[in-house]
Design a protein around this motif. Sequence first.
Motif, PDB file in Angstrom:
ATOM      1  N   ASP A  32      -0.916 -13.816  11.509  1.00  0.00           N
ATOM      2  CA  ASP A  32      -0.987 -13.707  12.963  1.00  0.00           C
ATOM      3  C   ASP A  32       0.033 -12.675  13.428  1.00  0.00           C
ATOM      4  O   ASP A  32       0.849 -12.188  12.637  1.00  0.00           O
ATOM      5  N   ASN A  33      -0.031 -12.349  14.710  1.00  0.00           N
ATOM      6  CA  ASN A  33       0.949 -11.466  15.330  1.00  0.00           C
ATOM      7  C   ASN A  33       1.263 -11.993  16.716  1.00  0.00           C
ATOM      8  O   ASN A  33       0.362 -12.126  17.549  1.00  0.00           O
ATOM      9  N   GLN A  34       2.525 -12.324  16.955  1.00  0.00           N
ATOM     10  CA  GLN A  34       2.946 -12.866  18.246  1.00  0.00           C
ATOM     11  C   GLN A  34       4.227 -12.173  18.687  1.00  0.00           C
ATOM     12  O   GLN A  34       5.153 -12.006  17.898  1.00  0.00           O
ATOM     13  N   GLN A  35       4.284 -11.788  19.948  1.00  0.00           N
ATOM     14  CA  GLN A  35       5.453 -11.114  20.523  1.00  0.00           C
ATOM     15  C   GLN A  35       5.819  -9.856  19.724  1.00  0.00           C
ATOM     16  O   GLN A  35       6.969  -9.437  19.694  1.00  0.00           O
ATOM     17  N   GLY A  36       4.818  -9.278  19.041  1.00  0.00           N
ATOM     18  CA  GLY A  36       5.066  -8.113  18.220  1.00  0.00           C
ATOM     19  C   GLY A  36       5.430  -8.449  16.789  1.00  0.00           C
ATOM     20  O   GLY A  36       5.422  -7.582  15.920  1.00  0.00           O
ATOM     21  N   TRP A  37       5.728  -9.722  16.504  1.00  0.00           N
ATOM     22  CA  TRP A  37       6.157 -10.140  15.166  1.00  0.00           C
ATOM     23  C   TRP A  37       4.963 -10.438  14.256  1.00  0.00           C
ATOM     24  O   TRP A  37       4.059 -11.171  14.651  1.00  0.00           O
ATOM     25  N   SER A  75      11.829 -13.421  20.731  1.00  0.00           N
ATOM     26  CA  SER A  75      11.301 -12.609  21.822  1.00  0.00           C
ATOM     27  C   SER A  75      10.840 -11.242  21.351  1.00  0.00           C
ATOM     28  O   SER A  75      11.288 -10.722  20.325  1.00  0.00           O
ATOM     29  N   ARG A  76       9.934 -10.661  22.129  1.00  0.00           N
ATOM     30  CA  ARG A  76       9.476  -9.300  21.857  1.00  0.00           C
ATOM     31  C   ARG A  76      10.647  -8.317  21.947  1.00  0.00           C
ATOM     32  O   ARG A  76      10.732  -7.348  21.190  1.00  0.00           O
ATOM     33  N   GLN A  77      11.563  -8.576  22.870  1.00  0.00           N
ATOM     34  CA  GLN A  77      12.716  -7.688  23.027  1.00  0.00           C
ATOM     35  C   GLN A  77      13.576  -7.666  21.762  1.00  0.00           C
ATOM     36  O   GLN A  77      14.052  -6.608  21.339  1.00  0.00           O
ATOM     37  N   PHE A  78      13.757  -8.839  21.140  1.00  0.00           N
ATOM     38  CA  PHE A  78      14.535  -8.899  19.899  1.00  0.00           C
ATOM     39  C   PHE A  78      13.835  -8.101  18.807  1.00  0.00           C
ATOM     40  O   PHE A  78      14.470  -7.369  18.043  1.00  0.00           O
ATOM     41  N   TYR A  79      12.514  -8.228  18.739  1.00  0.00           N
ATOM     42  CA  TYR A  79      11.752  -7.481  17.744  1.00  0.00           C
ATOM     43  C   TYR A  79      11.924  -5.976  17.952  1.00  0.00           C
ATOM     44  O   TYR A  79      12.167  -5.218  17.007  1.00  0.00           O
ATOM     45  N   GLN A  80      11.817  -5.533  19.197  1.00  0.00           N
ATOM     46  CA  GLN A  80      11.945  -4.114  19.494  1.00  0.00           C
ATOM     47  C   GLN A  80      13.346  -3.605  19.174  1.00  0.00           C
ATOM     48  O   GLN A  80      13.520  -2.483  18.692  1.00  0.00           O
ATOM     49  N   THR A  81      14.358  -4.447  19.411  1.00  0.00           N
ATOM     50  CA  THR A  81      15.735  -4.083  19.086  1.00  0.00           C
ATOM     51  C   THR A  81      15.899  -3.868  17.578  1.00  0.00           C
ATOM     52  O   THR A  81      16.507  -2.891  17.134  1.00  0.00           O
ATOM     53  N   ASP A  88      12.974   0.541   9.124  1.00  0.00           N
ATOM     54  CA  ASP A  88      12.250   0.636   7.868  1.00  0.00           C
ATOM     55  C   ASP A  88      12.226  -0.663   7.070  1.00  0.00           C
ATOM     56  O   ASP A  88      11.849  -0.664   5.908  1.00  0.00           O
ATOM     57  N   LEU A  89      12.610  -1.767   7.674  1.00  0.00           N
ATOM     58  CA  LEU A  89      12.640  -3.045   6.962  1.00  0.00           C
ATOM     59  C   LEU A  89      11.415  -3.899   7.289  1.00  0.00           C
ATOM     60  O   LEU A  89      10.877  -3.834   8.400  1.00  0.00           O
ATOM     61  N   PRO A  90      10.966  -4.721   6.332  1.00  0.00           N
ATOM     62  CA  PRO A  90       9.756  -5.536   6.527  1.00  0.00           C
ATOM     63  C   PRO A  90      10.035  -6.852   7.251  1.00  0.00           C
ATOM     64  O   PRO A  90      10.192  -7.900   6.639  1.00  0.00           O
ATOM     65  N   PHE A  91      10.108  -6.820   8.571  1.00  0.00           N
ATOM     66  CA  PHE A  91      10.366  -8.016   9.369  1.00  0.00           C
ATOM     67  C   PHE A  91       9.111  -8.873   9.504  1.00  0.00           C
ATOM     68  O   PHE A  91       8.008  -8.361   9.638  1.00  0.00           O
ATOM     69  N   GLN A  92       9.308 -10.182   9.502  1.00  0.00           N
ATOM     70  CA  GLN A  92       8.252 -11.131   9.798  1.00  0.00           C
ATOM     71  C   GLN A  92       8.894 -12.442  10.245  1.00  0.00           C
ATOM     72  O   GLN A  92      10.119 -12.595  10.186  1.00  0.00           O
ATOM     73  N   VAL A  93       8.080 -13.360  10.719  1.00  0.00           N
ATOM     74  CA  VAL A  93       8.588 -14.634  11.226  1.00  0.00           C
ATOM     75  C   VAL A  93       7.766 -15.777  10.658  1.00  0.00           C
ATOM     76  O   VAL A  93       6.543 -15.670  10.525  1.00  0.00           O
ATOM     77  N   GLN A  94       8.464 -16.853  10.322  1.00  0.00           N
ATOM     78  CA  GLN A  94       7.794 -18.108  10.001  1.00  0.00           C
ATOM     79  C   GLN A  94       8.215 -19.150  11.027  1.00  0.00           C
ATOM     80  O   GLN A  94       9.405 -19.262  11.339  1.00  0.00           O
TER      81      GLN A  94
END
Length: 267
Positions: A32-37, A75-81, A88-94
Amino acid sequence: MGRWRGLVVTLMATWGMISSVNAAQTPCAIIDNQQGWPIIGEKCDIGNGLWGDQSPDPQSSAFWVQCGATNGVPSRQFYQTLRQGLPDLPFQVQVREGRGRCLIGPYQALDVANVVLKRVRMFGPTRQAVLRQTRQPLSQPAVIRLPPLAETKASTLPETSGKAAQSEAAFNLSHFGLPEPEQGDKQYTEKGMSWVRLPYAKAEPRCQQEGMVLASRQDLTQVAQATDQLPMRLPYWVQGAQGVDANTGTVVTRNQVAALNVLCKKG
């Protein structure tokens, strides 16, 4: 040229997003993709945190870098930050039991995970990052994508004029790069990053995948003069099946099965 963005030298790394895989192949696939994550499933084993001075379990099979924990999806803002500061890092959320964990990885090798952790802790919003370990083997380890090289040694170029030398260095750097790492590539750590190395038979094809050609001996010397971010532990394959020392520009091997660094050039 597609995935090529400027001069990218990558890593075992390029530090970008983890390659997506079919959910039937791994429970850690992005679902899935939520808040950009990008969101990974609850069944993905993210293991336990190594808090304080806790040492990794010798039986560990994989490592994640936890870059934060929040109620629900961050938050989307944290993701954008994070994308701006560590692009260049592979961010994701569980998200499990209402708790959202920002994760980077996973990585099979502890030394690679520690390289990523050290870099993440240098970025203010994630200075409290921590390693997590799991005994679940990885079917799709993360690939580090390294950031673009910076012009750091322009003053060492042949003197024409200060501005002319800087312009020439910038031109060189924007026209060269190393191929992105792929699953199964041999990699090693240098200058706090992970780098791919290849035998000569794979050097030219991998450059061609980036819409480039294998660099020449002269090309390698120019780029090495323009930046101090190139890995120097191993020689580089260049045109003519020559393994060249980037520091000296001398040929040091012609053994085509040797796994060396590779420099590519835009055609």
